[in-house]
Design an enzyme around this catalytic site. Structure first.
Site, PDB file in Angstrom:
ATOM      1  CG  LEU A  32       9.215  35.149 -45.460  1.00 19.81           C
ATOM      2  CD1 LEU A  32       8.815  33.773 -45.948  1.00 19.81           C
ATOM      3  CD2 LEU A  32       9.282  36.137 -46.614  1.00 19.81           C
ATOM      4  N   GLY A  33       7.710  37.106 -41.459  1.00 19.00           N
ATOM      5  CA  GLY A  33       6.689  37.507 -40.496  1.00 19.00           C
ATOM      6  C   GLY A  33       6.754  36.589 -39.292  1.00 19.00           C
ATOM      7  CG  PHE A  37       3.563  27.389 -34.326  1.00 15.10           C
ATOM      8  CD1 PHE A  37       3.035  27.015 -35.544  1.00 15.10           C
ATOM      9  CD2 PHE A  37       2.870  27.032 -33.168  1.00 15.10           C
ATOM     10  CE1 PHE A  37       1.865  26.270 -35.618  1.00 15.10           C
ATOM     11  CE2 PHE A  37       1.715  26.290 -33.235  1.00 15.10           C
ATOM     12  CZ  PHE A  37       1.209  25.905 -34.466  1.00 15.10           C
ATOM     13  N   GLY A  38       6.057  31.439 -33.870  1.00 15.67           N
ATOM     14  CA  GLY A  38       7.335  32.147 -33.881  1.00 15.67           C
ATOM     15  C   GLY A  38       7.668  32.654 -35.273  1.00 15.67           C
ATOM     16  CG  ASP A 147      -7.607  29.653 -37.675  1.00 12.43           C
ATOM     17  OD1 ASP A 147      -6.643  30.086 -37.007  1.00 12.43           O
ATOM     18  OD2 ASP A 147      -8.524  30.384 -38.106  1.00 12.43           O
ATOM     19  NE  ARG A 151      -6.890  34.229 -38.576  1.00 15.28           N
ATOM     20  CZ  ARG A 151      -8.219  34.248 -38.587  1.00 15.28           C
ATOM     21  NH1 ARG A 151      -8.873  35.204 -39.236  1.00 15.28           N
ATOM     22  NH2 ARG A 151      -8.915  33.308 -37.963  1.00 15.28           N
ATOM     23  CG  ASN A 152      -4.843  31.061 -40.930  1.00 14.72           C
ATOM     24  OD1 ASN A 152      -3.911  31.779 -40.594  1.00 14.72           O
ATOM     25  ND2 ASN A 152      -5.799  30.691 -40.106  1.00 14.72           N
ATOM     26  CG  ASP A 165      -0.042  28.062 -41.616  1.00 13.86           C
ATOM     27  OD1 ASP A 165      -0.099  29.081 -42.338  1.00 13.86           O
ATOM     28  OD2 ASP A 165       1.018  27.575 -41.189  1.00 13.86           O
TER      29      ASP A 165
HETATM   30  C1  3OU Z   1      -2.298  27.666 -36.078  1.00 18.96           C
HETATM   31  N1  3OU Z   1      -2.410  28.415 -37.300  1.00 18.96           N
HETATM   32  C2  3OU Z   1      -3.688  28.465 -37.977  1.00 18.96           C
HETATM   33  C3  3OU Z   1      -1.293  29.077 -37.832  1.00 18.96           C
HETATM   34  C4  3OU Z   1      -0.017  28.753 -37.392  1.00 18.96           C
HETATM   35  C5  3OU Z   1       1.087  29.418 -37.940  1.00 18.96           C
HETATM   36  C6  3OU Z   1       0.899  30.415 -38.911  1.00 18.96           C
HETATM   37  C7  3OU Z   1      -0.382  30.713 -39.360  1.00 18.96           C
HETATM   38  C8  3OU Z   1      -1.482  30.053 -38.813  1.00 18.96           C
HETATM   39  C9  3OU Z   1      -0.581  31.747 -40.435  1.00 18.96           C
HETATM   40  C10 3OU Z   1       0.467  32.803 -40.334  1.00 18.96           C
HETATM   41  N2  3OU Z   1       1.801  32.206 -40.278  1.00 18.96           N
HETATM   42  C11 3OU Z   1       2.837  32.830 -41.036  1.00 18.96           C
HETATM   43  C12 3OU Z   1       3.640  33.787 -40.393  1.00 18.96           C
HETATM   44  C13 3OU Z   1       4.666  34.383 -41.125  1.00 18.96           C
HETATM   45  C14 3OU Z   1       4.912  34.045 -42.456  1.00 18.96           C
HETATM   46  C15 3OU Z   1       4.118  33.075 -43.088  1.00 18.96           C
HETATM   47  C16 3OU Z   1       4.465  32.715 -44.502  1.00 18.96           C
HETATM   48  C17 3OU Z   1       4.771  33.750 -45.429  1.00 18.96           C
HETATM   49  C18 3OU Z   1       5.132  33.413 -46.741  1.00 18.96           C
HETATM   50  N3  3OU Z   1       5.443  34.305 -47.756  1.00 18.96           N
HETATM   51  C19 3OU Z   1       5.583  35.650 -47.717  1.00 18.96           C
HETATM   52  C20 3OU Z   1       6.060  36.313 -48.852  1.00 18.96           C
HETATM   53  C21 3OU Z   1       6.198  37.695 -48.835  1.00 18.96           C
HETATM   54  C22 3OU Z   1       5.848  38.374 -47.703  1.00 18.96           C
HETATM   55  C23 3OU Z   1       5.985  39.864 -47.619  1.00 18.96           C
HETATM   56  O1  3OU Z   1       6.707  40.357 -46.787  1.00 18.96           O
HETATM   57  N4  3OU Z   1       5.282  40.672 -48.444  1.00 18.96           N
HETATM   58  C24 3OU Z   1       5.377  42.129 -48.363  1.00 18.96           C
HETATM   59  C25 3OU Z   1       5.621  42.681 -49.756  1.00 18.96           C
HETATM   60  O2  3OU Z   1       4.639  42.200 -50.669  1.00 18.96           O
HETATM   61  C26 3OU Z   1       4.683  40.767 -50.768  1.00 18.96           C
HETATM   62  C27 3OU Z   1       4.361  40.138 -49.437  1.00 18.96           C
HETATM   63  C28 3OU Z   1       5.383  37.655 -46.606  1.00 18.96           C
HETATM   64  N5  3OU Z   1       5.268  36.330 -46.617  1.00 18.96           N
HETATM   65  C29 3OU Z   1       5.187  32.046 -47.110  1.00 18.96           C
HETATM   66  O3  3OU Z   1       5.530  31.737 -48.302  1.00 18.96           O
HETATM   67  N6  3OU Z   1       4.880  31.085 -46.200  1.00 18.96           N
HETATM   68  C30 3OU Z   1       4.892  29.665 -46.611  1.00 18.96           C
HETATM   69  C31 3OU Z   1       4.521  31.388 -44.914  1.00 18.96           C
HETATM   70  C32 3OU Z   1       3.044  32.494 -42.391  1.00 18.96           C
HETATM   71  C33 3OU Z   1       2.095  31.525 -43.047  1.00 18.96           C
HETATM   72  O4  3OU Z   1       2.479  30.225 -42.811  1.00 18.96           O
HETATM   73  C34 3OU Z   1       2.028  31.103 -39.502  1.00 18.96           C
HETATM   74  O5  3OU Z   1       3.202  30.713 -39.308  1.00 18.96           O
END
Ligand code: 3OU
Length: 286
Positions: A32-33, A37-38, A147, A151-152, A165
């Site tokens: 998903l991205g 942390f990875g 934070d 974006r979060n 997060d």
């Molecule tokens: C220290 N702090 C503040 C942090 C630590 C880790 C993270 C973050 C902040 C925020 C960012 N992050 C992170 C990274 C990667 C994924 C997720 C992340 C993405 C999700 N969902 C989706 C769904 C769809 C799409 C997608 O590809 N699209 C494109 C097409 O149209 C629909 C959407 C992306 N993510 C989701 O459900 N969770 C729980 C986490 C998350 C969020 O969790 C982290 O992992």
């Protein structure tokens, strides 16, 4: 609140911890991205529960402290908080298993939908209210996010907005992120007392909430545009500069943003007061 029918993992009560998830009960799908942390992947837990699984890259997180904190975080339950289901901590990399939000981050959603939602101030206000309710709940649990930003936050079914997060900033090992002089520190969402003394509180979350409201009403613009972080500190802390009213933002909503950006945190309202202010505005359909 946890999804219906989520009993505690089968190991509950048998000498294992109730927040421990058996990784053999997880199926992993596309990435998903990538976060702090990875990698994060979409997954299924026990065939039918959609989850997102964060795979903790070694050395990115203070793992022992996080595993310990996971017990507390699992107890934080609210309809506008992304639910922590559990962890797979008997392996490396550690997995963090959380509720799946199908539309991804609020920031990307705002950017994708900019042309449509900027015409619907009631929808924008409703998003602010949803985030405010989650933050009012965290404040009531004396839990500081550290934070809060678009974006979060994440967007799910029926365009529900949830705060994600929360509290994880405490476990990031990257000094560029944790030091207020680091290149990854969220300067543009931080109040004077955090920039000067790293003094976090629910009132510093309130300042960040004001910036998040501005992100929502601009459709995901970068606060202070291209101005460099250190210049923002100078302007905001020493010259009292504040973000300008977004075009799509009614005056009464901008007044709420501005009170979130009071220099002295004692003059900022708590999230309970903010919820009342926002709820009153959303009643008067303007
Ligand atoms: C220290 N702090 C503040 C942090 C630590 C880790 C993270 C973050 C902040 C925020 C960012 N992050 C992170 C990274 C990667 C994924 C997720 C992340 C993405 C999700 N969902 C989706 C769904 C769809 C799409 C997608 O590809 N699209 C494109 C097409 O149209 C629909 C959407 C992306 N993510 C989701 O459900 N969770 C729980 C986490 C998350 C969020 O969790 C982290 O992992």
């Amino acid at each position: 609140s946890p999804p219906t029918g989520t009993s505690q993992p089968s190991t509950a009560g048998f000498g294992h911890d109730i927040w421990e998830i058996d990784p053999t009960e997880l199926e992993l799908f596309e990435e998903l991205g990538r976060g702090q942390f990875g990698s994060v992947k979409r997954g299924k837990w026990r065939k039918n529960k959609s989850v997102a699984v964060k795979m903790m890259q070694q050395g990115m997180m203070n793992e022992d402290d996080f595993i310990d904190e996971a017990k507390t975080m699992k107890m934080l339950q609210h309809e506008n908080l992304v639910q922590l289901y559990g962890v797979c901590s008997k392996q490396r990399p550690i997995y963090i298993v959380i509720e799946y939000m199908k539309h991804g981050s609020l920031l990307n959603y705002l950017k994708r939908q900019r042309g449509v939602i900027l015409k619907k101030p009631n929808k924008l206000l409703d998003m602010c209210l949803q985030v405010c309710r989650a933050m009012k709940y965290l404040e009531s649990q004396s839990f500081i996010h550290r934070d809060l930003a678009a974006r979060n936050c994440l967007v799910g079914d029926n365009l529900v907005v949830k705060v994600g997060d929360f509290g994880l900033a405490r476990y990031v090992l990257d000094d560029e992120y944790t030091s207020s002089s680091g290149t990854k520190f969220p300067i543009k969402w931080a109040p004077p007392e955090v920039l000067g003394y790293t003094r976090f509180s629910s009132k510093s979350d309130v300042w960040a909430f004001g910036v998040l409201m501005w992100e929502i009403f601009t459709g995901g613009d970068m606060p202070y545009g291209k101005i460099k972080n250190q210049e923002v500190v100078e302007q905001v802390v020493h010259h009292g500069k504040r973000l300008e009213k977004p075009q799509a933002c009614p005056g009464e909503v901008y007044d709420i943003m501005m009170v979130c950006w009071e220099k002295d945190e004692r003059n900022r309202p708590g999230f309970a007061v903010l919820e009342n202010k926002l709820a009153n505005l959303s009643d008067d359909d303007y």
